[in-house]
Design a protein around this motif. Structure first.
Motif, PDB file in Angstrom:
ATOM      1  N   UNK A  83       0.641  -0.897   0.269  1.00  0.00           N
ATOM      2  CA  UNK A  83       0.060   0.032   0.039  1.00  0.00           C
ATOM      3  C   UNK A  83       0.937   1.338  -0.119  1.00  0.00           C
ATOM      4  N   UNK A  84       0.328   2.034  -0.788  1.00  0.00           N
ATOM      5  CA  UNK A  84       1.199   3.445  -0.887  1.00  0.00           C
ATOM      6  C   UNK A  84       1.166   4.698   0.916  1.00  0.00           C
ATOM      7  N   UNK A 166      -8.317  -0.618   2.583  1.00  0.00           N
ATOM      8  CA  UNK A 166      -9.723   0.960   1.676  1.00  0.00           C
ATOM      9  C   UNK A 166      -8.555   1.768   1.547  1.00  0.00           C
ATOM     10  N   UNK A 167      -8.741   2.750   2.783  1.00  0.00           N
ATOM     11  CA  UNK A 167      -8.123   3.956   3.107  1.00  0.00           C
ATOM     12  C   UNK A 167      -5.986   4.225   2.387  1.00  0.00           C
ATOM     13  N   UNK A 174      -7.422   7.581   1.230  1.00  0.00           N
ATOM     14  CA  UNK A 174      -7.606   8.360   2.303  1.00  0.00           C
ATOM     15  C   UNK A 174      -8.455   9.585   2.995  1.00  0.00           C
ATOM     16  N   UNK A 175      -8.345  10.713   1.601  1.00  0.00           N
ATOM     17  CA  UNK A 175      -9.203  11.646   1.883  1.00  0.00           C
ATOM     18  C   UNK A 175     -10.096  11.415   2.255  1.00  0.00           C
ATOM     19  N   UNK A 274      -5.529  14.803   9.216  1.00  0.00           N
ATOM     20  CA  UNK A 274      -6.078  14.142  10.291  1.00  0.00           C
ATOM     21  C   UNK A 274      -6.536  14.589  11.505  1.00  0.00           C
ATOM     22  N   UNK A 275      -5.510  15.345  12.505  1.00  0.00           N
ATOM     23  CA  UNK A 275      -5.983  15.326  13.505  1.00  0.00           C
ATOM     24  C   UNK A 275      -7.121  16.037  13.577  1.00  0.00           C
ATOM     25  N   UNK A 276      -7.112  17.282  12.481  1.00  0.00           N
ATOM     26  CA  UNK A 276      -7.905  18.051  13.056  1.00  0.00           C
ATOM     27  C   UNK A 276      -9.353  17.654  12.583  1.00  0.00           C
TER      28      UNK A 276
END
Length: 295
Positions: A83-84, A166-167, A174-175, A274-276
């Motif tokens: 995975x990336x 999947x993410x 991911x977004x 992501x934390x935001x």
């Protein structure tokens, strides 16, 4: 000579001429026996030479067996897929300066308490000082230790998010996962420090974390008691209990750091955005629960 017998040939038959008188040697074949080792090796190669084996043709597999083999190969490739994006992604970091300073304060107060408790207090007892003086000296070593442990135990150094497969396929995936689905069952790992500055890891679900204000504002996130009780049941009696109070400080990101982050890989970054998003989800969920309780 054993090898010569195996060949079934008489290597000296050509040397001794049958038409010539006995003990007369044919000089034409003397050059062939100058190197007896080579002669023996060639003889052995002729004797023990094996015919090349033809490859055995395998029987044709049926359609069902071929389908099974293809399914196994696909499963193996899916299990080894690269995975990336990493499975556990760093989304919050308190800063190297803060973490280092806090660790030094913890270790210093620990040595200070040990010095007063095990060196100064026995000296006062041997000198037959008054009880109030002995108690005062002991408190000089214990009060800073307990104060630092009480105020710094909720300090969160790192936060990691555990992503589903999947993410992890691409950045857009991911977004979409963060801004769209992000179920409450998503796991987070919060890292704190113990009294000896050793990392402590607390893994919990996103839905078990809610905002709060405790310990004079030091604690701003609280974990539900149910999740902590379930985690304590899996721990041994000598392990520390699960933490339920955390202090996540706001970290400012400079423009220079953002420019540098664009050219680096995603695994080497602290994904603060992501934390935001996670923080907004926690606040919205807490507001919804409070509105449901009030109604």
């Amino acid at each position: 000579m054993f090898s010569l017998r195996l060949c079934g040939q008489r290597p000296f038959s050509k040397i001794l001429n049958s038409s010539s008188p006995p003990r007369l040697i044919n000089l034409q074949h003397l050059t062939r026996i100058r190197h007896p080792r080579n002669f023996e090796s060639r003889c052995l190669q002729r004797c023990y030479a094996q015919s090349s084996k033809k490859p055995v043709s395998k029987p044709n597999l049926s359609a069902a067996e071929q389908a099974k083999q293809q399914a196994r190969a696909a499963a193996a490739n899916a299990g080894s897929k690269k995975y990336d994006i990493a499975e556990r992604l760093l989304i919050y970091h308190a800063g190297t300066g803060r973490i280092t300073f806090l660790a030094m304060v913890k270790v210093t107060t620990l040595f200070l308490g040990a010095f007063f408790t095990f060196i100064v207090v026995p000296g006062y007892i041997k000198a037959e000082k008054s009880e109030w003086e002995i108690i005062g000296v002991a408190l000089c070593g214990l009060i800073p230790l307990f104060f630092v442990a009480y105020t710094t135990s909720p300090f969160t150094t790192q936060i990691y998010i555990h992503l589903p497969p999947a993410a992890r396929t691409s950045r857009p995936a991911l977004e979409r996962f963060i801004h769209g689905a992000l179920p409450p069952s998503t796991e987070l790992t919060l890292t704190t420090m113990s009294a000896i500055a050793k990392p402590r890891y607390s893994t919990m679900q996103l839905g078990h974390l809610r905002p709060a204000k405790r310990r004079f504002g030091i604690v701003n996130y609280v974990r539900d008691a149910e999740g902590a009780i379930a985690e304590n049941e899996t721990r041994r009696w000598y392990n520390l209990r699960a933490l339920t109070k955390f202090g996540v400080q706001e970290v400012r990101t400079d423009k220079k750091q953002k420019k540098k982050a664009k050219g680096t890989k995603i695994r080497d970054l602290t994904e603060a955005w992501i934390w935001d998003a996670v923080k907004d989800k926690i606040e919205k969920r807490a507001a919804e629960v409070a509105a449901a309780k009030s109604s």
